[in-house]
Design a protein around this motif. Sequence first.
Motif, PDB file in Angstrom:
ATOM      1  N   SER A 112       0.825  -1.196   0.000  1.00 42.92           N
ATOM      2  CA  SER A 112       0.000   0.000   0.000  1.00 42.92           C
ATOM      3  C   SER A 112       0.867   1.257   0.000  1.00 42.92           C
ATOM      4  O   SER A 112       1.803   1.374   0.778  1.00 42.92           O
ATOM      5  CB  SER A 112      -0.873   0.012   1.241  1.00 42.92           C
ATOM      6  OG  SER A 112      -0.093  -0.025   2.412  1.00 42.92           O
ATOM      7  N   ARG A 113       0.579   2.181  -0.896  1.00 42.67           N
ATOM      8  CA  ARG A 113       1.421   3.345  -1.105  1.00 42.67           C
ATOM      9  C   ARG A 113       1.385   4.282   0.101  1.00 42.67           C
ATOM     10  O   ARG A 113       0.393   4.360   0.817  1.00 42.67           O
ATOM     11  CB  ARG A 113       0.976   4.081  -2.355  1.00 42.67           C
ATOM     12  CG  ARG A 113       0.744   3.135  -3.534  1.00 42.67           C
ATOM     13  CD  ARG A 113       0.486   3.888  -4.802  1.00 42.67           C
ATOM     14  NE  ARG A 113      -0.371   3.151  -5.703  1.00 42.67           N
ATOM     15  CZ  ARG A 113      -0.003   2.102  -6.439  1.00 42.67           C
ATOM     16  NH1 ARG A 113       1.237   1.661  -6.337  1.00 42.67           N
ATOM     17  NH2 ARG A 113      -0.856   1.490  -7.247  1.00 42.67           N
ATOM     18  N   LYS A 114       2.504   5.017   0.278  1.00 43.90           N
ATOM     19  CA  LYS A 114       2.648   5.894   1.435  1.00 43.90           C
ATOM     20  C   LYS A 114       2.533   7.342   0.983  1.00 43.90           C
ATOM     21  O   LYS A 114       3.336   7.814   0.164  1.00 43.90           O
ATOM     22  CB  LYS A 114       3.996   5.654   2.118  1.00 43.90           C
ATOM     23  CG  LYS A 114       4.309   4.173   2.393  1.00 43.90           C
ATOM     24  CD  LYS A 114       3.241   3.546   3.255  1.00 43.90           C
ATOM     25  CE  LYS A 114       3.564   2.102   3.633  1.00 43.90           C
ATOM     26  NZ  LYS A 114       3.551   1.172   2.502  1.00 43.90           N
ATOM     27  N   VAL A 115       1.523   8.051   1.499  1.00 42.07           N
ATOM     28  CA  VAL A 115       1.262   9.439   1.099  1.00 42.07           C
ATOM     29  C   VAL A 115       1.322  10.340   2.329  1.00 42.07           C
ATOM     30  O   VAL A 115       0.656  10.073   3.338  1.00 42.07           O
ATOM     31  CB  VAL A 115      -0.123   9.573   0.428  1.00 42.07           C
ATOM     32  CG1 VAL A 115      -0.398  11.021   0.057  1.00 42.07           C
ATOM     33  CG2 VAL A 115      -0.206   8.673  -0.807  1.00 42.07           C
ATOM     34  N   LEU A 116       2.108  11.405   2.235  1.00 41.95           N
ATOM     35  CA  LEU A 116       2.153  12.391   3.311  1.00 41.95           C
ATOM     36  C   LEU A 116       0.851  13.196   3.325  1.00 41.95           C
ATOM     37  O   LEU A 116       0.261  13.445   2.260  1.00 41.95           O
ATOM     38  CB  LEU A 116       3.331  13.342   3.103  1.00 41.95           C
ATOM     39  CG  LEU A 116       4.736  12.752   3.258  1.00 41.95           C
ATOM     40  CD1 LEU A 116       5.779  13.773   2.812  1.00 41.95           C
ATOM     41  CD2 LEU A 116       4.989  12.319   4.693  1.00 41.95           C
ATOM     42  N   HIS A 151      -3.667   8.441  -6.512  1.00 40.12           N
ATOM     43  CA  HIS A 151      -3.021   8.039  -5.260  1.00 40.12           C
ATOM     44  C   HIS A 151      -1.557   7.699  -5.505  1.00 40.12           C
ATOM     45  O   HIS A 151      -0.690   8.025  -4.685  1.00 40.12           O
ATOM     46  CB  HIS A 151      -3.768   6.837  -4.668  1.00 40.12           C
ATOM     47  CG  HIS A 151      -3.365   6.510  -3.270  1.00 40.12           C
ATOM     48  ND1 HIS A 151      -3.531   7.378  -2.216  1.00 40.12           N
ATOM     49  CD2 HIS A 151      -2.769   5.399  -2.741  1.00 40.12           C
ATOM     50  CE1 HIS A 151      -3.086   6.837  -1.101  1.00 40.12           C
ATOM     51  NE2 HIS A 151      -2.612   5.633  -1.398  1.00 40.12           N
ATOM     52  N   TYR A 152      -1.291   7.060  -6.644  1.00 42.47           N
ATOM     53  CA  TYR A 152       0.100   6.746  -6.990  1.00 42.47           C
ATOM     54  C   TYR A 152       0.923   8.024  -7.124  1.00 42.47           C
ATOM     55  O   TYR A 152       2.038   8.134  -6.607  1.00 42.47           O
ATOM     56  CB  TYR A 152       0.152   5.952  -8.302  1.00 42.47           C
ATOM     57  CG  TYR A 152       1.552   5.596  -8.740  1.00 42.47           C
ATOM     58  CD1 TYR A 152       2.130   4.385  -8.373  1.00 42.47           C
ATOM     59  CD2 TYR A 152       2.300   6.487  -9.517  1.00 42.47           C
ATOM     60  CE1 TYR A 152       3.422   4.066  -8.766  1.00 42.47           C
ATOM     61  CE2 TYR A 152       3.592   6.178  -9.903  1.00 42.47           C
ATOM     62  CZ  TYR A 152       4.151   4.965  -9.534  1.00 42.47           C
ATOM     63  OH  TYR A 152       5.440   4.664  -9.918  1.00 42.47           O
ATOM     64  N   GLY A 153       0.385   9.016  -7.835  1.00 43.39           N
ATOM     65  CA  GLY A 153       1.104  10.271  -8.022  1.00 43.39           C
ATOM     66  C   GLY A 153       1.357  10.987  -6.711  1.00 43.39           C
ATOM     67  O   GLY A 153       2.424  11.590  -6.514  1.00 43.39           O
ATOM     68  N   ARG A 154       0.420  10.912  -5.795  1.00 41.25           N
ATOM     69  CA  ARG A 154       0.607  11.559  -4.489  1.00 41.25           C
ATOM     70  C   ARG A 154       1.678  10.844  -3.674  1.00 41.25           C
ATOM     71  O   ARG A 154       2.445  11.486  -2.946  1.00 41.25           O
ATOM     72  CB  ARG A 154      -0.721  11.587  -3.744  1.00 41.25           C
ATOM     73  CG  ARG A 154      -1.750  12.492  -4.416  1.00 41.25           C
ATOM     74  CD  ARG A 154      -3.131  12.388  -3.796  1.00 41.25           C
ATOM     75  NE  ARG A 154      -4.099  13.177  -4.560  1.00 41.25           N
ATOM     76  CZ  ARG A 154      -5.380  13.297  -4.261  1.00 41.25           C
ATOM     77  NH1 ARG A 154      -5.863  12.646  -3.196  1.00 41.25           N
ATOM     78  NH2 ARG A 154      -6.183  14.026  -5.002  1.00 41.25           N
ATOM     79  N   ALA A 155       1.753   9.521  -3.814  1.00 44.50           N
ATOM     80  CA  ALA A 155       2.825   8.776  -3.146  1.00 44.50           C
ATOM     81  C   ALA A 155       4.178   9.150  -3.738  1.00 44.50           C
ATOM     82  O   ALA A 155       5.175   9.271  -3.017  1.00 44.50           O
ATOM     83  CB  ALA A 155       2.578   7.276  -3.289  1.00 44.50           C
ATOM     84  N   LEU A 156       4.214   9.366  -5.055  1.00 48.87           N
ATOM     85  CA  LEU A 156       5.468   9.771  -5.687  1.00 48.87           C
ATOM     86  C   LEU A 156       5.863  11.179  -5.256  1.00 48.87           C
ATOM     87  O   LEU A 156       7.041  11.455  -4.994  1.00 48.87           O
ATOM     88  CB  LEU A 156       5.329   9.698  -7.211  1.00 48.87           C
ATOM     89  CG  LEU A 156       6.587  10.088  -8.002  1.00 48.87           C
ATOM     90  CD1 LEU A 156       7.773   9.218  -7.610  1.00 48.87           C
ATOM     91  CD2 LEU A 156       6.319   9.995  -9.504  1.00 48.87           C
ATOM     92  N   ALA A 157       4.903  12.086  -5.177  1.00 45.51           N
ATOM     93  CA  ALA A 157       5.192  13.443  -4.709  1.00 45.51           C
ATOM     94  C   ALA A 157       5.712  13.412  -3.279  1.00 45.51           C
ATOM     95  O   ALA A 157       6.614  14.178  -2.914  1.00 45.51           O
ATOM     96  CB  ALA A 157       3.937  14.308  -4.801  1.00 45.51           C
ATOM     97  N   SER A 158       5.169  12.524  -2.460  1.00 48.60           N
ATOM     98  CA  SER A 158       5.639  12.375  -1.085  1.00 48.60           C
ATOM     99  C   SER A 158       7.069  11.843  -1.057  1.00 48.60           C
ATOM    100  O   SER A 158       7.911  12.318  -0.282  1.00 48.60           O
ATOM    101  CB  SER A 158       4.712  11.424  -0.316  1.00 48.60           C
ATOM    102  OG  SER A 158       3.384  11.890  -0.307  1.00 48.60           O
TER     103      SER A 158
END
Length: 235
Positions: free
Chosen positions: A159-163, A175-182
């Motif tokens: 499960s991806r990790k998002v700040l 959601h993937y892009g937000r995990a990458l931005a984090s």
Amino acid sequence: MNATESPNILLIVVDCLRADFAYESDLAVTPTLDALRSEGFSFVNAIASAATTTPCVASLLTGLYPFEHGVRSHSGYRVADGVVALPLLLSRAGYHTRAEVSGPLGPEVGLDRGFDEYFFRSRDQHIHTSWGEGLLQRMQELPARPWFVLLHLWSLHKSRKVLPECDNDGCARTHYGRALASTDRYLARLLEVLPPNTLIVLTGDHGEDIAWGRFDRFQKKLRKKWHRYRVTRRL
């Protein structure tokens, strides 16, 4: 840095990093990745040797295909005897070698060969936890002699990790892009603590949810069809 001085080498493998998100800045806010790409060299035609982490990382460290280095799938295989990997070559050249890995990259795979230190962590220890804060400190405490560090990041893997500050459309729509931005925000902090004579190599391992995702969907459809067939036969 003197011409004869060997640089430190930081190899960052971002598990599940996708090429489209890594190169198209409109999909996610990634100023750190954008700067690395614009200020260095980027390779747009890279092909993974497999669809899972273990054989791909083994190929990255050995320069060999899975049938050559022996790690043919996600689990159950080990690097073949006699295979020489990059950390061993660098160790022989005087480098201090260290690995910070997770996921399926346990020492039983044999990828610890040539590393002076091989730290395997659980999947819940990622860059946005205390482990990530500790890593920033450990990177500043490496030996004075040239070092090679393999850093395997697990923040994009499900499960991806998002700040919290990246969980909005301003960072990315997915959601993937937000995990990458984090992840990008953490990378900015990491690069700040590195010595100036450090060569940074950043790559993914196999992309994200292509072969596994399609195969999983195919299996589900096949099971449904088989179930309907058996019900029809009973009737």
